[in-house]
Each structure stands twice: as structure tokens, then as C-alpha cells.
Motif scaffolding. Sequence first.
Motif, PDB file in Angstrom:
ATOM      1  N   ALA A   7      43.034  25.217  43.866  1.00 50.79           N
ATOM      2  CA  ALA A   7      42.792  26.160  42.770  1.00 50.79           C
ATOM      3  C   ALA A   7      43.947  27.150  42.630  1.00 50.79           C
ATOM      4  O   ALA A   7      44.649  27.440  43.601  1.00 50.79           O
ATOM      5  CB  ALA A   7      41.510  26.933  43.045  1.00 50.79           C
ATOM      6  N   VAL A   8      44.117  27.643  41.410  1.00 52.85           N
ATOM      7  CA  VAL A   8      45.131  28.665  41.142  1.00 52.85           C
ATOM      8  C   VAL A   8      44.394  29.839  40.497  1.00 52.85           C
ATOM      9  O   VAL A   8      43.736  29.684  39.472  1.00 52.85           O
ATOM     10  CB  VAL A   8      46.224  28.126  40.197  1.00 52.85           C
ATOM     11  CG1 VAL A   8      47.325  29.162  40.007  1.00 52.85           C
ATOM     12  CG2 VAL A   8      46.813  26.824  40.730  1.00 52.85           C
ATOM     13  N   GLN A   9      44.521  31.008  41.111  1.00 54.86           N
ATOM     14  CA  GLN A   9      43.668  32.134  40.735  1.00 54.86           C
ATOM     15  C   GLN A   9      44.516  33.397  40.583  1.00 54.86           C
ATOM     16  O   GLN A   9      45.331  33.689  41.467  1.00 54.86           O
ATOM     17  CB  GLN A   9      42.687  32.325  41.899  1.00 54.86           C
ATOM     18  CG  GLN A   9      41.459  33.116  41.646  1.00 54.86           C
ATOM     19  CD  GLN A   9      40.609  33.148  42.927  1.00 54.86           C
ATOM     20  OE1 GLN A   9      40.907  33.917  43.828  1.00 54.86           O
ATOM     21  NE2 GLN A   9      39.592  32.326  43.014  1.00 54.86           N
ATOM     22  N   LEU A  10      44.326  34.114  39.486  1.00 54.19           N
ATOM     23  CA  LEU A  10      45.019  35.411  39.382  1.00 54.19           C
ATOM     24  C   LEU A  10      44.532  36.322  40.493  1.00 54.19           C
ATOM     25  O   LEU A  10      43.363  36.283  40.860  1.00 54.19           O
ATOM     26  CB  LEU A  10      44.729  36.082  38.040  1.00 54.19           C
ATOM     27  CG  LEU A  10      45.520  35.625  36.824  1.00 54.19           C
ATOM     28  CD1 LEU A  10      45.060  36.398  35.580  1.00 54.19           C
ATOM     29  CD2 LEU A  10      47.017  35.843  37.023  1.00 54.19           C
ATOM     30  N   ILE A  11      45.419  37.169  41.001  1.00 53.74           N
ATOM     31  CA  ILE A  11      45.001  38.179  41.989  1.00 53.74           C
ATOM     32  C   ILE A  11      45.173  39.568  41.368  1.00 53.74           C
ATOM     33  O   ILE A  11      45.665  39.688  40.236  1.00 53.74           O
ATOM     34  CB  ILE A  11      45.801  38.066  43.308  1.00 53.74           C
ATOM     35  CG1 ILE A  11      47.310  38.181  43.050  1.00 53.74           C
ATOM     36  CG2 ILE A  11      45.470  36.777  44.007  1.00 53.74           C
ATOM     37  CD1 ILE A  11      48.142  38.287  44.322  1.00 53.74           C
ATOM     38  N   GLY A  12      44.777  40.600  42.086  1.00 47.17           N
ATOM     39  CA  GLY A  12      44.966  41.963  41.595  1.00 47.17           C
ATOM     40  C   GLY A  12      46.447  42.229  41.331  1.00 47.17           C
ATOM     41  O   GLY A  12      47.310  41.688  42.039  1.00 47.17           O
ATOM     42  N   LYS A  13      46.742  43.067  40.347  1.00 46.52           N
ATOM     43  CA  LYS A  13      48.149  43.311  39.988  1.00 46.52           C
ATOM     44  C   LYS A  13      48.918  43.858  41.189  1.00 46.52           C
ATOM     45  O   LYS A  13      48.519  44.859  41.800  1.00 46.52           O
ATOM     46  CB  LYS A  13      48.218  44.313  38.819  1.00 46.52           C
ATOM     47  CG  LYS A  13      49.640  44.612  38.371  1.00 46.52           C
ATOM     48  CD  LYS A  13      50.280  43.433  37.629  1.00 46.52           C
ATOM     49  CE  LYS A  13      51.788  43.580  37.490  1.00 46.52           C
ATOM     50  NZ  LYS A  13      52.595  42.872  38.498  1.00 46.52           N
ATOM     51  N   VAL A  14      50.012  43.191  41.509  1.00 50.65           N
ATOM     52  CA  VAL A  14      50.842  43.617  42.631  1.00 50.65           C
ATOM     53  C   VAL A  14      51.830  44.673  42.156  1.00 50.65           C
ATOM     54  O   VAL A  14      52.502  44.491  41.132  1.00 50.65           O
ATOM     55  CB  VAL A  14      51.568  42.393  43.239  1.00 50.65           C
ATOM     56  CG1 VAL A  14      52.579  42.822  44.286  1.00 50.65           C
ATOM     57  CG2 VAL A  14      50.549  41.431  43.851  1.00 50.65           C
TER      58      VAL A  14
END
Length: 497
Positions: free
Chosen positions: A334-341
Amino acid sequence: MATPVRIESDVVIVGSGIGGATTAFALAQKGVKTLVLERGERMPREPENWSPSEIFMKTRYKPNEKWVDEKGNEFVPGVHYFVGGNSKVYGASLPRFSRYDFGVIKHQEGISPAWPFTYDDLEPFYYKAEELYRVHGDAQNIYGNNRMTPFPYPAMKHEPYVEELGKRLVKAGVHPHSNSMGIDLGPGGKCIRCKTCDGFVCKLDAKSDAEVNALNPAIATGHVTLMTSVQVNRIVLTSDGKSVSHLEATRGDEALEIYGKNFVIAAGSVNTAALLLRSGVANSSDQVGRNFMMHNNSHIAAVDMRRKNDVTFQKTLSFTDWYLDGGKGYPLGAVQLIGKVQGIMMKSFAKHVPLPILNLVSDHSVEFVVMSEDLPHPDNRVTIDKNGAIKIARKSVGMKTHFELLRRAKKVLRKTGYQAIFRQPFDISMNSHQCGTTVAGNDPRTSVVDGYCRSHDHHNLYLIDGGFFPSSAAMNPALTIAAQALRVVEQSDLAKV
Ligand SMILES: Cc1cc2nc3c(=O)[nH]c(=O)nc-3n(C[C@H](O)[C@H](O)[C@H](O)COP(=O)(O)OP(=O)(O)OC[C@H]3O[C@@H](n4cnc5c(N)ncnc54)[C@H](O)[C@@H]3O)c2cc1C
């Protein structure tokens, strides 16, 4: 030391993370007298909760503890000893596993084994866990996670940057969908959609976690008691070895002996294995500590200097097109957005790059976690070394799959216009998705617990944390731990005291 203080309860739970707190919540609904023992304290509410430099550079909430890898190199583990455990800092991405994850899956580099229960067995409890942890989503039947009912809460809206990214991803040939997020958002909700969620502590109690959503309501029933700063050091068996007699613990200088009818160890998969090994308990199969898994994960930052990323809450979209089959008959992940770095957060990896450059990059980047399955292997193993420290031997199995997933993800992102893509692979210290070590199975020779997390060796001992996973799937683990905790309390003998 003085004579130990004796404490009693009907059920005694070690650990107040997702596993322990959800179990306590379910026991409370049944009116079972339950004691939760937690080595940490309540997480303080303080300005540092939202400080990237305190959390990512100074690792403020990590323990002053070192584990060692197979070569004997020390590392600071990705664990957090607070009420609520790792969920105090987690990303609250709470997807289900696929129904296929519960069966045998052939991977490029081996076999992902079957679980001793099916997706259908867990499905009603997935929904209950989603209600408890306020999961928002709208994607019905993706990557084979066949839902019987819609999500309890509507999907989080994408901000314009992510909305537009979604459209570009569709043009590039994939099918993005909303992330399953555990957040108190909506009318009357506490969430303000800030950029200090994933990896941070929520000062507003708006991120669904084990303390806020499960343990506090459990305590409010009057059936559950929490003792903090209690470190359980040993599990003591009855003289016939068939059941647990009591736990030995310390609270500061004070020695405690805690007696119960049933015991739940939910100390996190590595600490649970360590406690069992130190106690010589539940290990007739010699399987305790083996099959340690933590996903094969990479963070990627995709940069497009022509497009500023002004997003606040980024973690609302995933694509799972290759979760079941990457086109060659094998799953990829899976490819998942994470919290803005933020730029300062990149410093923990790109140590020598000046901060203004990192800020410029992060203003124009979007970040994802690329997650693929880490296959279980008996030699990937938690042991206790000669100095008493926790040792983890691990050689990831499934890296070909991971690199193939990375290659695909990068190709799609380049098609959507990103000019550069940077990767940060997860090393052993980033073991936040730790699982395995006390795997569930029907055969006592090859597993530690049965399908209800009950020890094959001791009838009143249950192990309810990520440790019971026979395979890691390629999805975030917390919802599956929570759903199984609810199922165990409902359908096993744990609550019968
Ligand atoms: C930064 C980060 C981001 C993450 N993001 C996500 C995400 O978005 N989605 C997701 O599904 N998962 C995520 N995870 C993983 C998720 O947090 C864990 O899978 C989950 O919280 C594990 O719960 P647990 O109950 O198994 O263990 P833990 O959370 O480790 O809880 C164990 C508890 O036991 C206590 N304890 C340990 N030893 C003892 C002892 N001897 N005596 C007494 N108490 C003890 C600990 O202090 C702790 O509170 C993330 C983790 C991290 C660190």
C-alpha cells in the motif's frame, strides 16, 4: 526489599496500549473487575506535545532504554511508555486488513501464513473497533476488505492540494481512496485539523487513541482501575505450571505481587515476548520471540518545485492498486499519505542539509509511507542478551516486493509531475509496527496462543497485542489489534471470572 504489597483483581492486564486498553474497555462493558498495570504515566499536556524538534530531534517521549540488534549495536526503540502506549504518538490511520490477509498468500519471497480465524470472524468486531476509535472513511470494498456496513463516520475531506493530487493520480493510472482515520472530527468534534497529529501527541484529545477512546471510558464505568508506574517484571506460575499464579512488579522502590483469575499481557509485541522469556512462561513450543515482524516500510518525499504544498492535514489519501496483485500474481502493498513533514523533521534523516534548504523542500513536497509485507521467519527473533537487554535479530524478508512497490509508486508519482523523490528506509529503530513474536495458531507446536489469544500452555493467560499476528499484512496494525481484543472478550473465557 520489604514484603511485597499484595493486590488482587479478577482480570489483570499488563499494558494500556491499543491491546490492553481495548480489552479493558470490553471487560468493563461486561462488568468485570479489571486492573490495568502500566509502567508509564499519563502523557503530560505541554507545549512540547506539538514541537517537531522536541519530538523528532530530541526524541522527548521515547524511553531512556536501549535494545540491541543482531550484531550487538544499541538502538533506541520506537516504543512509548505512557498510558495509551504507542497510540499516544501514532498516526491514527486505522484501516482493516484485507480478507485475503487471513489466508495463505504466495509472495515473491515466500509464504504469508494463514491466521487461525477468518476475516468474516473478525468483521463485526472491526466495525465495533471503528466505532470505538471513531474511524472516518468512505471506501467500501477496496483491496478485498469487504465491509458489511458503511464506515461509522464520513471520510475526512481532502484539502485542495490533496484533492488535486488525487485527480492527477487517477490520470496517472491508479485509484486513490480516502484513508481510514481515527479522529474526533465533525459537529462538536475536538479536531481542529492541525499539522501536529501524525507522530505528535494530541493536546486536544482529538486523535483517537487507547487512553482517550478506550481506557478512560472503561475507568468511568467503575469496573476498571489503572495503576501507573508499575513495571511488571515476572509472571509466576502455579506449582503445577498449568496456570498463572501472580505477577511480580515494582512501583518505584515498592515491590508488588498482583493476583488475578485471568491475566492479559499486552505490553507490545517485543516487551510481551521479553516478559515471557524472562519468566520462562508460555514457551513449550520454543516459539516465543520468533517471527518478529515490523513491515518493510519506506517514507518517500516527492518534490515538485513548481507547486507549493500548503496542506495542513495531509494524511487523507491512499492508493492500494497493487495490494492484492502487482500484476505478476504476487501482492505488493500500500501507498499512504502521511502527516505533512516539516523541514525540521527532515533533519532527523538529512542531518547535514541546512534547515533553510529542508524548509524549501518541504514547502514543495508531499510525503507517503510505502508499506509492504514483512514475511515471518523463525530466526527473526526477540531474545534477552547476556546483559539482560532486549535483542532483536532481523533480516527483512520481502525486500524484492518492497523495491518493486517503490519502483511502481515512484513511476506513478513522476507521471503526476514530481521532479525528485527522496526515500528514507525504515531501520530496526523504526519498529513502530512491531508484531509477531507470540503468534496465534491452532497447533501448539508451532504457535504460542490459540485463535483467541489464549496461551496453549496456561489456561488463564492471554496475550493481546500485535504479538499474536501470524503475518503482518501490508496495512497499519492498530485496528486489527483492537478488533481482536473485542472479539476475545466477547467469545472466549477471558471474561468468565
Ligand atoms: C510514530 C508511530 C506512528 C504509528 N502510526 C500508526 C498508524 O497510523 N496506524 C496504526 O494502525 N498503527 C500505527 N502505529 C503502530 C501502533 O501505534 C501500534 O501498533 C499499537 O499502538 C500497538 O499497541 P499495543 O497495545 O500492541 O502495544 P503498545 O502501544 O506498545 O502498548 C504497550 C503498553 O505496555 C506498557 N508496558 C510495556 N512493558 C510493560 C511492563 N513490563 N509492565 C507494565 N507495562 C508495560 C507500555 O508502556 C505501553 O503502554 C504507529 C506507531 C508509532 C510509534
